[in-house]
Write a protein that holds these residues in place. Structure first.
Motif, PDB file in Angstrom:
ATOM      1  N   PHE A  39       3.421   6.099  -5.807  1.00  0.00           N
ATOM      2  CA  PHE A  39       3.393   6.170  -7.273  1.00  0.00           C
ATOM      3  C   PHE A  39       2.038   6.530  -7.872  1.00  0.00           C
ATOM      4  CE2 PHE A  39       7.108   3.359  -6.843  1.00  0.00           C
ATOM      5  CZ  PHE A  39       7.995   4.091  -7.603  1.00  0.00           C
ATOM      6  N   VAL A  40       0.967   6.292  -7.158  1.00  0.00           N
ATOM      7  CA  VAL A  40      -0.369   6.454  -7.721  1.00  0.00           C
ATOM      8  C   VAL A  40      -0.939   7.807  -7.308  1.00  0.00           C
ATOM      9  CG1 VAL A  40      -2.678   5.460  -7.873  1.00  0.00           C
ATOM     10  CG2 VAL A  40      -0.715   3.952  -7.600  1.00  0.00           C
ATOM     11  N   PRO A  41      -0.869   8.787  -8.181  1.00  0.00           N
ATOM     12  CA  PRO A  41      -1.377  10.109  -7.814  1.00  0.00           C
ATOM     13  C   PRO A  41      -2.906  10.106  -7.684  1.00  0.00           C
ATOM     14  CG  PRO A  41      -0.677  10.082 -10.113  1.00  0.00           C
ATOM     15  CD  PRO A  41      -0.334   8.742  -9.530  1.00  0.00           C
ATOM     16  N   THR A  46      -6.264   7.231   0.178  1.00  0.00           N
ATOM     17  CA  THR A  46      -6.952   5.937   0.206  1.00  0.00           C
ATOM     18  C   THR A  46      -5.969   4.814   0.530  1.00  0.00           C
ATOM     19  OG1 THR A  46      -8.547   6.719  -1.420  1.00  0.00           O
ATOM     20  CG2 THR A  46      -8.359   4.334  -1.139  1.00  0.00           C
ATOM     21  N   LEU A  47      -4.816   4.833  -0.090  1.00  0.00           N
ATOM     22  CA  LEU A  47      -3.828   3.787   0.142  1.00  0.00           C
ATOM     23  C   LEU A  47      -3.230   3.879   1.547  1.00  0.00           C
ATOM     24  CD1 LEU A  47      -2.255   3.869  -3.400  1.00  0.00           C
ATOM     25  CD2 LEU A  47      -3.459   1.927  -2.374  1.00  0.00           C
ATOM     26  N   VAL A  93      -5.879   2.376   3.792  1.00  0.00           N
ATOM     27  CA  VAL A  93      -5.865   0.905   3.716  1.00  0.00           C
ATOM     28  C   VAL A  93      -4.670   0.363   4.494  1.00  0.00           C
ATOM     29  CG1 VAL A  93      -5.636  -1.075   2.169  1.00  0.00           C
ATOM     30  CG2 VAL A  93      -7.162   0.807   1.555  1.00  0.00           C
ATOM     31  N   SER A  94      -3.521   1.008   4.371  1.00  0.00           N
ATOM     32  CA  SER A  94      -2.335   0.524   5.092  1.00  0.00           C
ATOM     33  C   SER A  94      -2.525   0.604   6.607  1.00  0.00           C
ATOM     34  CB  SER A  94      -1.091   1.315   4.681  1.00  0.00           C
ATOM     35  OG  SER A  94      -1.095   2.609   5.235  1.00  0.00           O
ATOM     36  N   SER A  95      -3.373   1.504   7.060  1.00  0.00           N
ATOM     37  CA  SER A  95      -3.576   1.663   8.506  1.00  0.00           C
ATOM     38  C   SER A  95      -4.487   0.602   9.101  1.00  0.00           C
ATOM     39  CB  SER A  95      -4.147   3.048   8.808  1.00  0.00           C
ATOM     40  OG  SER A  95      -5.499   3.156   8.400  1.00  0.00           O
ATOM     41  N   VAL A  96      -5.175  -0.154   8.273  1.00  0.00           N
ATOM     42  CA  VAL A  96      -6.093  -1.193   8.757  1.00  0.00           C
ATOM     43  C   VAL A  96      -5.325  -2.374   9.351  1.00  0.00           C
ATOM     44  CG1 VAL A  96      -7.761  -2.921   7.950  1.00  0.00           C
ATOM     45  CG2 VAL A  96      -7.951  -0.549   7.202  1.00  0.00           C
ATOM     46  N   PHE A  97      -4.135  -2.615   8.872  1.00  0.00           N
ATOM     47  CA  PHE A  97      -3.403  -3.818   9.259  1.00  0.00           C
ATOM     48  C   PHE A  97      -2.875  -3.767  10.690  1.00  0.00           C
ATOM     49  CE2 PHE A  97      -2.822  -3.357   4.572  1.00  0.00           C
ATOM     50  CZ  PHE A  97      -3.764  -4.313   4.241  1.00  0.00           C
ATOM     51  N   CYS A 135       0.830  -1.217   0.000  1.00  0.00           N
ATOM     52  CA  CYS A 135       0.000   0.000   0.000  1.00  0.00           C
ATOM     53  C   CYS A 135       0.857   1.256   0.000  1.00  0.00           C
ATOM     54  CB  CYS A 135      -0.924   0.005   1.215  1.00  0.00           C
ATOM     55  SG  CYS A 135      -2.251  -1.196   1.142  1.00  0.00           S
ATOM     56  N   LEU A 136       1.900   1.272   0.821  1.00  0.00           N
ATOM     57  CA  LEU A 136       2.768   2.444   0.888  1.00  0.00           C
ATOM     58  C   LEU A 136       3.549   2.627  -0.412  1.00  0.00           C
ATOM     59  CD1 LEU A 136       4.105   2.159   4.542  1.00  0.00           C
ATOM     60  CD2 LEU A 136       2.291   3.627   3.664  1.00  0.00           C
TER      61      LEU A 136
END
Length: 176
Positions: A34-36, A41-42, A45-49, A28-29
């Protein structure tokens, strides 16, 4: 009765889960760098883990996952600045949320969550403003308005994160 083999199997499952969650967080990080347009959002999502690891490991694994992911992100991400939002907020908030929500009073929980978020935002703002003095301009909105808007987004983030954690409890807890 729990025997030594069950304890080793549980520890092995926790370590394996930590590795999987670390890989997912780093993906996710990496994508966020890279994904502008989808960075927030990414990061979300990374914080859910982290809360998942906190649940499964009874707390300790969440700290280890956060530290490992922060260090690995700084080592492997081509854009090191992409690790900063995770390290400063998205990674650590899941840990703090778990501790804050152990308090039995919802009003106190809410006040503490907003205090943590506001503190992080103010420190980040002052740090980056002093670092990039003259580059950062807030032409149309005073910082106070931006803080209020960010608090509203934070509330949405917290509600969504709580929903994801509750979904995890209902659907997956005890099955991993």
């Amino acid at each position: 009765m729990i025997n030594g083999r069950d304890i080793k199997n549980k520890k092995g499952r926790i370590v394996a889960l930590g590795g999987i969650l670390l890989a997912l967080s780093l993906i996710c990080l990496y994508a966020a760098s890279f994904v502008p347009g989808f960075e927030i959002t990414l990061y979300t999502v990374s914080s859910v883990f982290i809360p998942i690891m906190m649940i499964e490991s009874k707390g300790k694994g969440g700290w280890l996952l956060y530290i490992a992911c922060s260090v690995m992100a700084l080592l492997i991400l081509p854009n090191k600045a992409a690790a900063v939002p995770y390290i400063c907020f998205f990674g650590i908030y899941g840990i703090l949320k778990c501790y804050i929500e152990k308090i039995q009073k919802p009003v106190v929980q809410l006040v503490l969550k907003f205090a943590v978020f506001t503190g992080i935002i103010l420190v980040a703002y002052h740090f980056f403003y002093s670092l990039f003095f003259g580059v950062i301009t807030l032409k149309d909105a005073p910082p106070f308005i931006l803080l209020i808007v960010s608090e509203i987004f934070f509330l949405c983030y917290d509600v969504i994160l709580t929903g994801v954690i509750n979904y995890y409890y209902r659907r997956f807890y005890g099955r991993i």
